[in-house]
Design a protein around this motif. Structure first.
Motif, PDB file in Angstrom:
ATOM      1  N   UNK A 237       0.820  -1.123  -0.038  1.00  0.00           N
ATOM      2  CA  UNK A 237      -0.039  -0.082   0.053  1.00  0.00           C
ATOM      3  C   UNK A 237       0.847   1.375   0.020  1.00  0.00           C
ATOM      4  N   UNK A 238       1.944   1.305   0.679  1.00  0.00           N
ATOM      5  CA  UNK A 238       2.870   2.363   0.735  1.00  0.00           C
ATOM      6  C   UNK A 238       3.495   2.487  -0.610  1.00  0.00           C
ATOM      7  N   UNK A 239       3.690   1.438  -1.227  1.00  0.00           N
ATOM      8  CA  UNK A 239       4.323   1.604  -2.736  1.00  0.00           C
ATOM      9  C   UNK A 239       3.512   2.410  -3.553  1.00  0.00           C
ATOM     10  N   UNK A 240       1.840   1.988  -3.362  1.00  0.00           N
ATOM     11  CA  UNK A 240       1.139   2.702  -4.381  1.00  0.00           C
ATOM     12  C   UNK A 240       0.794   4.022  -3.971  1.00  0.00           C
ATOM     13  N   UNK A 241       0.833   4.484  -2.483  1.00  0.00           N
ATOM     14  CA  UNK A 241       0.827   5.764  -2.292  1.00  0.00           C
ATOM     15  C   UNK A 241       2.234   6.521  -2.639  1.00  0.00           C
ATOM     16  N   UNK A 242       3.212   5.953  -2.657  1.00  0.00           N
ATOM     17  CA  UNK A 242       4.474   6.642  -3.364  1.00  0.00           C
ATOM     18  C   UNK A 242       4.271   6.826  -4.862  1.00  0.00           C
ATOM     19  N   UNK A 243       3.711   5.965  -5.570  1.00  0.00           N
ATOM     20  CA  UNK A 243       3.426   6.094  -7.023  1.00  0.00           C
ATOM     21  C   UNK A 243       2.332   7.376  -7.096  1.00  0.00           C
ATOM     22  N   UNK A 244       1.595   7.688  -6.117  1.00  0.00           N
ATOM     23  CA  UNK A 244       0.217   8.775  -6.351  1.00  0.00           C
ATOM     24  C   UNK A 244      -0.954   7.916  -6.776  1.00  0.00           C
TER      25      UNK A 244
ATOM     26  N   UNK B 256      -6.670   8.041   7.689  1.00  0.00           N
ATOM     27  CA  UNK B 256      -6.453   7.358   8.878  1.00  0.00           C
ATOM     28  C   UNK B 256      -7.909   6.699   9.477  1.00  0.00           C
ATOM     29  N   UNK B 257      -7.922   5.642   9.841  1.00  0.00           N
ATOM     30  CA  UNK B 257      -9.085   4.963  10.341  1.00  0.00           C
ATOM     31  C   UNK B 257     -10.074   4.337   9.418  1.00  0.00           C
ATOM     32  N   UNK B 258      -9.912   4.772   7.962  1.00  0.00           N
ATOM     33  CA  UNK B 258     -10.905   4.557   6.977  1.00  0.00           C
ATOM     34  C   UNK B 258     -10.519   3.514   5.920  1.00  0.00           C
ATOM     35  N   UNK B 259      -9.247   3.879   5.679  1.00  0.00           N
ATOM     36  CA  UNK B 259      -8.375   2.822   4.592  1.00  0.00           C
ATOM     37  C   UNK B 259      -7.836   3.814   3.398  1.00  0.00           C
ATOM     38  N   UNK B 260      -7.582   2.925   2.209  1.00  0.00           N
ATOM     39  CA  UNK B 260      -6.969   3.450   1.292  1.00  0.00           C
ATOM     40  C   UNK B 260      -7.811   3.574   0.088  1.00  0.00           C
ATOM     41  N   UNK B 261      -7.838   4.692  -0.806  1.00  0.00           N
ATOM     42  CA  UNK B 261      -8.472   5.150  -1.764  1.00  0.00           C
ATOM     43  C   UNK B 261      -8.082   5.257  -3.104  1.00  0.00           C
ATOM     44  N   UNK B 262      -8.603   5.097  -4.273  1.00  0.00           N
ATOM     45  CA  UNK B 262      -8.218   5.463  -5.574  1.00  0.00           C
ATOM     46  C   UNK B 262      -7.741   6.987  -5.636  1.00  0.00           C
ATOM     47  N   UNK B 263      -6.795   7.578  -5.962  1.00  0.00           N
ATOM     48  CA  UNK B 263      -6.338   8.942  -6.295  1.00  0.00           C
ATOM     49  C   UNK B 263      -6.923   9.317  -7.501  1.00  0.00           C
ATOM     50  N   UNK B 264      -7.316  10.852  -7.405  1.00  0.00           N
ATOM     51  CA  UNK B 264      -7.619  11.684  -8.627  1.00  0.00           C
ATOM     52  C   UNK B 264      -6.373  11.099  -9.821  1.00  0.00           C
ATOM     53  N   UNK B 265      -6.819  10.921 -10.983  1.00  0.00           N
ATOM     54  CA  UNK B 265      -5.759  10.905 -11.895  1.00  0.00           C
ATOM     55  C   UNK B 265      -5.316  12.115 -12.408  1.00  0.00           C
ATOM     56  N   UNK B 266      -4.198  12.557 -12.813  1.00  0.00           N
ATOM     57  CA  UNK B 266      -3.502  13.632 -13.232  1.00  0.00           C
ATOM     58  C   UNK B 266      -4.120  14.193 -14.680  1.00  0.00           C
TER      59      UNK B 266
END
Length: 82
Positions: free
Chosen positions: A59-66, A72-82
């Protein structure tokens, strides 16, 4: 029957397991709508049979790639695309 957890990527390649998991998740994320939740750490652990630390690294790798953001406390979500 063995009680051992099998790690499907172990020994196939010199790349870290978390990177390979992140790459598979990135392909799924590319098809997902912005702000949709991604797999949780527990989902990743069960799906790939890996330790919690490996799931966190993926998950950290995906965050680093943007590709994702984490709330916090909710999870990870798909980022807006550039």
């Amino acid at each position: 029957m063995s009680d051992e957890i099998q790690e499907p990527y172990r020994h196939r390649t010199p790349r870290p397991v978390y990177v390979m998991i992140a790459e598979e998740l990135a392909q799924e994320i590319a098809k997902a709508p912005v702000d949709s939740p991604i797999a949780s750490e527990n989902d990743i652990r069960q799906r790939w049979g890996v330790a919690r630390a490996t799931a966190r690294h993926a998950i950290a790798e995906l965050r680093e790639r943007g590709l994702v953001y984490t709330v916090a406390g909710r999870g990870s979500f798909v980022s807006p695309r550039p």
